[in-house]
Design a protein around this motif. Structure first.
Motif, mmCIF file in Angstrom:
data_model
loop_
_atom_site.group_PDB
_atom_site.id
_atom_site.type_symbol
_atom_site.label_atom_id
_atom_site.label_comp_id
_atom_site.label_asym_id
_atom_site.label_seq_id
_atom_site.Cartn_x
_atom_site.Cartn_y
_atom_site.Cartn_z
ATOM 1 N N GLY A 119 0.788 -1.229 0.000
ATOM 2 C CA GLY A 119 0.000 0.000 0.000
ATOM 3 C C GLY A 119 0.817 1.273 0.000
ATOM 4 N N ALA A 120 2.123 1.169 0.149
ATOM 5 C CA ALA A 120 2.991 2.358 0.192
ATOM 6 C C ALA A 120 3.277 2.875 -1.212
ATOM 7 N N LYS A 121 3.486 4.182 -1.292
ATOM 8 C CA LYS A 121 3.855 4.822 -2.569
ATOM 9 C C LYS A 121 5.387 4.803 -2.692
ATOM 10 N N ILE A 122 5.869 3.935 -3.575
ATOM 11 C CA ILE A 122 7.312 3.693 -3.675
ATOM 12 C C ILE A 122 7.790 3.969 -5.104
ATOM 13 N N THR A 123 8.977 4.517 -5.223
ATOM 14 C CA THR A 123 9.576 4.745 -6.534
ATOM 15 C C THR A 123 11.075 4.430 -6.470
ATOM 16 N N ALA A 124 11.745 4.657 -7.599
ATOM 17 C CA ALA A 124 13.197 4.474 -7.697
ATOM 18 C C ALA A 124 13.664 5.236 -8.933
ATOM 19 N N GLN A 125 14.966 5.201 -9.176
ATOM 20 C CA GLN A 125 15.500 5.955 -10.301
ATOM 21 C C GLN A 125 15.151 5.302 -11.634
ATOM 22 N N LEU A 126 14.869 6.142 -12.604
ATOM 23 C CA LEU A 126 14.530 5.700 -13.948
ATOM 24 C C LEU A 126 15.671 4.890 -14.565
ATOM 25 N N ASN A 127 15.295 3.815 -15.265
ATOM 26 C CA ASN A 127 16.249 2.969 -15.984
ATOM 27 C C ASN A 127 17.289 2.322 -15.068
ATOM 28 N N THR A 128 16.854 1.913 -13.880
ATOM 29 C CA THR A 128 17.715 1.147 -12.979
ATOM 30 C C THR A 128 16.956 -0.093 -12.523
ATOM 31 N N PHE A 129 17.706 -1.105 -12.085
ATOM 32 C CA PHE A 129 17.049 -2.300 -11.579
ATOM 33 C C PHE A 129 16.334 -2.011 -10.259
ATOM 34 N N TYR A 181 14.171 0.147 -9.776
ATOM 35 C CA TYR A 181 12.759 0.371 -10.079
ATOM 36 C C TYR A 181 12.036 -0.950 -10.355
ATOM 37 N N SER A 182 12.721 -1.884 -10.982
ATOM 38 C CA SER A 182 12.071 -3.147 -11.337
ATOM 39 C C SER A 182 11.772 -4.020 -10.113
ATOM 40 N N VAL A 183 12.600 -3.938 -9.063
ATOM 41 C CA VAL A 183 12.384 -4.804 -7.896
ATOM 42 C C VAL A 183 11.176 -4.378 -7.067
ATOM 43 N N ILE A 184 10.669 -3.177 -7.298
ATOM 44 C CA ILE A 184 9.483 -2.728 -6.565
ATOM 45 C C ILE A 184 8.325 -3.696 -6.791
ATOM 46 N N ALA A 226 8.868 6.419 -12.100
ATOM 47 C CA ALA A 226 10.307 6.500 -11.832
ATOM 48 C C ALA A 226 10.784 7.946 -11.977
ATOM 49 N N MET A 227 11.813 8.294 -11.212
ATOM 50 C CA MET A 227 12.337 9.659 -11.228
ATOM 51 C C MET A 227 13.745 9.688 -11.806
ATOM 52 N N ASP A 228 14.130 10.872 -12.301
ATOM 53 C CA ASP A 228 15.394 11.006 -13.026
ATOM 54 C C ASP A 228 16.621 10.854 -12.145
ATOM 55 N N ILE A 238 5.076 13.194 -1.356
ATOM 56 C CA ILE A 238 4.588 12.669 -2.633
ATOM 57 C C ILE A 238 4.779 11.155 -2.691
ATOM 58 N N ILE A 239 5.854 10.671 -2.078
ATOM 59 C CA ILE A 239 6.120 9.233 -1.986
ATOM 60 C C ILE A 239 6.359 8.868 -0.518
ATOM 61 N N ASP A 240 6.222 7.571 -0.223
ATOM 62 C CA ASP A 240 6.492 7.082 1.134
ATOM 63 C C ASP A 240 7.907 6.549 1.273
ATOM 64 N N GLY A 241 8.551 6.294 0.148
ATOM 65 C CA GLY A 241 9.905 5.781 0.198
ATOM 66 C C GLY A 241 10.452 5.555 -1.192
ATOM 67 N N TYR A 242 11.768 5.390 -1.283
ATOM 68 C CA TYR A 242 12.391 5.045 -2.566
ATOM 69 C C TYR A 242 13.470 3.996 -2.346
ATOM 70 N N VAL A 243 13.641 3.152 -3.341
ATOM 71 C CA VAL A 243 14.635 2.085 -3.286
ATOM 72 C C VAL A 243 16.001 2.646 -3.629
ATOM 73 N N SER A 244 17.004 2.231 -2.878
ATOM 74 C CA SER A 244 18.354 2.715 -3.111
ATOM 75 C C SER A 244 19.360 1.659 -2.681
ATOM 76 N N GLU A 245 20.639 1.996 -2.813
ATOM 77 C CA GLU A 245 21.702 1.134 -2.301
ATOM 78 C C GLU A 245 22.168 1.683 -0.954
ATOM 79 N N ARG A 246 22.747 0.815 -0.154
ATOM 80 C CA ARG A 246 23.059 1.183 1.218
ATOM 81 C C ARG A 246 23.894 2.473 1.346
ATOM 82 N N PRO A 247 24.959 2.657 0.550
ATOM 83 C CA PRO A 247 25.730 3.889 0.709
ATOM 84 C C PRO A 247 24.896 5.153 0.495
ATOM 85 N N GLU A 248 24.003 5.119 -0.497
ATOM 86 C CA GLU A 248 23.149 6.291 -0.728
ATOM 87 C C GLU A 248 22.159 6.451 0.409
ATOM 88 N N GLY A 249 21.670 5.324 0.964
ATOM 89 C CA GLY A 249 20.761 5.387 2.093
ATOM 90 C C GLY A 249 21.411 6.001 3.319
#
Length: 298
Positions: free
Chosen positions: A177-187, A189-192, A203-205, A218-229
């Motif tokens: 039920g959460a609003k989730i996104t990730a960066q455009l043209n990255t994996f 986004y696909s794992v969501i 997806a965002m730029d 606007i979103i509840d969260g975004y997928v990232s890698e640990r260093p960026e998190g």
């Protein structure tokens, strides 16, 4: 007779002065240009006066907007490298790895700031020599470009609002039920799609845009890698990083990060040799330093 000699002498002196004057004007207007007998103008001068040719540079493409892997700053502090064509500098983990590779190749590092979607086209067109931008060597990308051995490996996390309903999530399924996104043209986004009942947003730029979207609700969260998190939560007290006990299913190629090079490039073997000389301990130290040095706004 004396009058004629005087006229001839005056004319000779005038011609000599004109010739000397032309040479002096040319040199003063172009102090940094050295012309050869063949007229070759391929060499250019940098700020130090030293000439650098295209063959002596290592042009690396990156977003300069994905801290702590790469970011933009306004000076050369903490090892920042000038970005081609502007007054800005690039810093971060990718920049430090790029330095080591350039040194190993015996070339001058040139950073070419490029949007994420433009990195592969820039490489295939010859605008850059390599992509060092936190890019994973996915099967899809391998159809177009080659990759070196990995220079980093990281797990996926979710960046959310601190104090919000998702901060204490343990499983990706907690984001139903959460609003989730990730960066455009990255994996990322696909794992969501692995989250049941998720509201997969457009997806965002880039990551700065996702941070703004998270901050504004606007979103509840975004997928990232640990260093960026780690970077996001350190830069903004309102953000938290969620690490999972039951996380996303990924392949090694997805979570690994490698240098992108042109198909069949002879740089692949050379870069692999250089990377082999950088220990895991040194890579961890470089990343920890990058996280500490990242600009607060990125």
């Amino acid at each position: 007779m004396k009058k004629k000699l005087g006229v001839l002498l005056a004319m000779s002196l005038s011609v000599a002065c004109l010739l000397a004057g032309c040479g002096t004007k040319t040199d003063s207007q172009n102090p940094g240009t050295a012309q050869t007998a063949s007229g070759d103008a391929a060499a250019t001068s940098d700020n130090s006066g030293a000439e650098t040719t295209e063959e002596e540079t290592f042009k690396v493409g990156m977003e300069a907007g994905y801290a702590p892997f790469n970011w933009t700053q306004m000076d050369d502090s903490n090892g920042g490298v000038a970005i081609e064509g502007g007054a800005e500098f690039a810093g971060g983990y990718d920049v430090e790895i790029a330095k080591k590779i350039a040194d190993g190749l015996g070339k001058k590092l040139v950073i070419v700031k490029t949007e994420w979607d433009g990195l592969v086209p820039a490489l295939t067109s010859g605008k850059i020599d390599a992509i060092i931008a936190g890019m994973s060597p996915t099967a899809e990308r391998k159809e177009t470009i080659d990759f070196t051995d990995n220079y980093y490996k990281s797990d996926l996390v979710m960046v959310v609002k601190k104090g919000g309903k998702y901060e204490n999530a343990k499983s990706i399924q907690d984001f139903k039920g959460a609003k989730i996104t990730a960066q455009l043209n990255t994996f990322h986004y696909s794992v969501i799609d692995q989250i049941e009942g998720v509201k997969k947003e457009t997806a965002m730029d880039n990551f700065p845009a996702m941070r703004v979207a998270l901050e504004s609700g606007i979103i509840d969260g975004y997928v990232s890698e640990r260093p960026e998190g780690v970077s996001a939560s350190a830069a903004n007290d309102n953000f938290a990083m969620v690490e999972f006990t039951d996380g996303f299913q990924t392949s090694d190629d997805d979570t690994a990060i490698a240098v992108g090079v042109a198909k069949g490039s002879d740089l692949t073997a050379k870069i692999n040799e250089i990377l082999a000389g950088v220990s895991e301990e040194e890579r961890t130290s470089i990343m920890d330093t990058a996280i500490l040095n990242q600009p607060a706004a990125q």
